[in-house]
Design a protein around this motif. Structure first.
Motif, PDB file in Angstrom:
ATOM      1  N   UNK A   8       5.670   1.192   0.531  1.00  9.54           N
ATOM      2  CA  UNK A   8       4.296   1.076   0.259  1.00  9.54           C
ATOM      3  C   UNK A   8       3.840   2.077  -0.853  1.00  9.54           C
ATOM      4  N   UNK A   9       4.524   3.204  -0.973  1.00  8.48           N
ATOM      5  CA  UNK A   9       4.052   4.070  -2.034  1.00  8.48           C
ATOM      6  C   UNK A   9       4.625   3.890  -3.371  1.00  8.48           C
ATOM      7  N   UNK A  10       5.441   2.754  -3.546  1.00 12.26           N
ATOM      8  CA  UNK A  10       6.022   2.366  -4.809  1.00 12.26           C
ATOM      9  C   UNK A  10       4.949   1.479  -5.261  1.00 12.26           C
ATOM     10  N   UNK A  11       4.988   1.497  -6.823  1.00 13.88           N
ATOM     11  CA  UNK A  11       3.947   0.950  -7.638  1.00 13.88           C
ATOM     12  C   UNK A  11       4.254  -0.663  -7.422  1.00 13.88           C
ATOM     13  N   UNK A  12       3.172  -1.548  -7.072  1.00 18.90           N
ATOM     14  CA  UNK A  12       3.413  -3.225  -7.000  1.00 18.90           C
ATOM     15  C   UNK A  12       4.173  -3.527  -8.313  1.00 18.90           C
ATOM     16  N   UNK A  29      -2.584   9.291   2.758  1.00 19.09           N
ATOM     17  CA  UNK A  29      -2.686   9.722   1.396  1.00 19.09           C
ATOM     18  C   UNK A  29      -2.704   8.494   0.302  1.00 19.09           C
ATOM     19  N   UNK A  30      -2.822   7.265   1.046  1.00 18.48           N
ATOM     20  CA  UNK A  30      -2.576   6.182  -0.036  1.00 18.48           C
ATOM     21  C   UNK A  30      -3.885   5.373   0.240  1.00 18.48           C
ATOM     22  N   UNK A  31      -4.649   5.134  -1.036  1.00 14.85           N
ATOM     23  CA  UNK A  31      -5.895   4.219  -0.853  1.00 14.85           C
ATOM     24  C   UNK A  31      -5.760   2.895  -0.720  1.00 14.85           C
ATOM     25  N   UNK A  32      -6.359   2.026  -0.031  1.00 13.09           N
ATOM     26  CA  UNK A  32      -6.282   0.551   0.083  1.00 13.09           C
ATOM     27  C   UNK A  32      -6.200   0.158  -1.266  1.00 13.09           C
ATOM     28  N   UNK A  34      -4.810   1.215  -4.133  1.00 13.79           N
ATOM     29  CA  UNK A  34      -3.606   1.531  -4.726  1.00 13.79           C
ATOM     30  C   UNK A  34      -2.538   1.020  -3.993  1.00 13.79           C
ATOM     31  N   UNK A  35      -2.665   0.687  -2.738  1.00 15.06           N
ATOM     32  CA  UNK A  35      -1.544   0.052  -1.876  1.00 15.06           C
ATOM     33  C   UNK A  35      -1.302  -1.785  -2.386  1.00 15.06           C
ATOM     34  N   UNK A  36      -2.359  -2.293  -2.806  1.00 14.61           N
ATOM     35  CA  UNK A  36      -2.460  -3.533  -3.086  1.00 14.61           C
ATOM     36  C   UNK A  36      -1.745  -4.331  -1.948  1.00 14.61           C
TER      37      UNK A  36
END
Length: 115
Positions: A8-12, A29-32, A34-36
């Protein structure tokens, strides 16, 4: 059906299709934004007991996978699995996990069952 697993930390990426978070807890540490994430079916994730048992190193991945598959037979999980299978029948689906080893996680079990 095209199902893949990514952290999930990888860019979409455009080829991700529908992005489904398959972890019970939101990744640290991941915003909703940024997670897409398109869908987050918490009822499709391993039970807390099974997750703790596996992460404690008490059993093999194969045993974990078997126990998890048994949990997926429960009505709510089976319905959610059918929904994700339907999504995969319509286009690409990416199963997202925070696991450091996605290939030895519940996401791999789901990907196998959906393929």
């Amino acid at each position: 059906m095209r199902v893949r697993i990514r952290r999930v930390y990888e860019a979409p990426e455009p080829e991700d299709g529908v992005r489904v978070l398959v972890d019970r807890l939101w990744p640290r540490g991941l915003s909703k934004d940024a997670a897409h994430v398109d869908e987050w079916p918490k009822g499709l994730t391993p039970s807390t007991e099974l997750r703790r048992w596996y992460h404690a190193g008490e059993g093999s991945y194969e045993e974990f996978a078997g126990r998890y598959e048994a949990e997926l037979d429960a009505p709510e999980a089976a319905e959610l699995l059918a929904h994700v299978r339907e999504l995969a029948g319509k286009g690409a689906v990416t199963l997202l996990t925070a696991s450091k080893s996605p290939e030895r996680s519940h996401a791999a079990v789901l990907a196998r069952l959906l393929s």
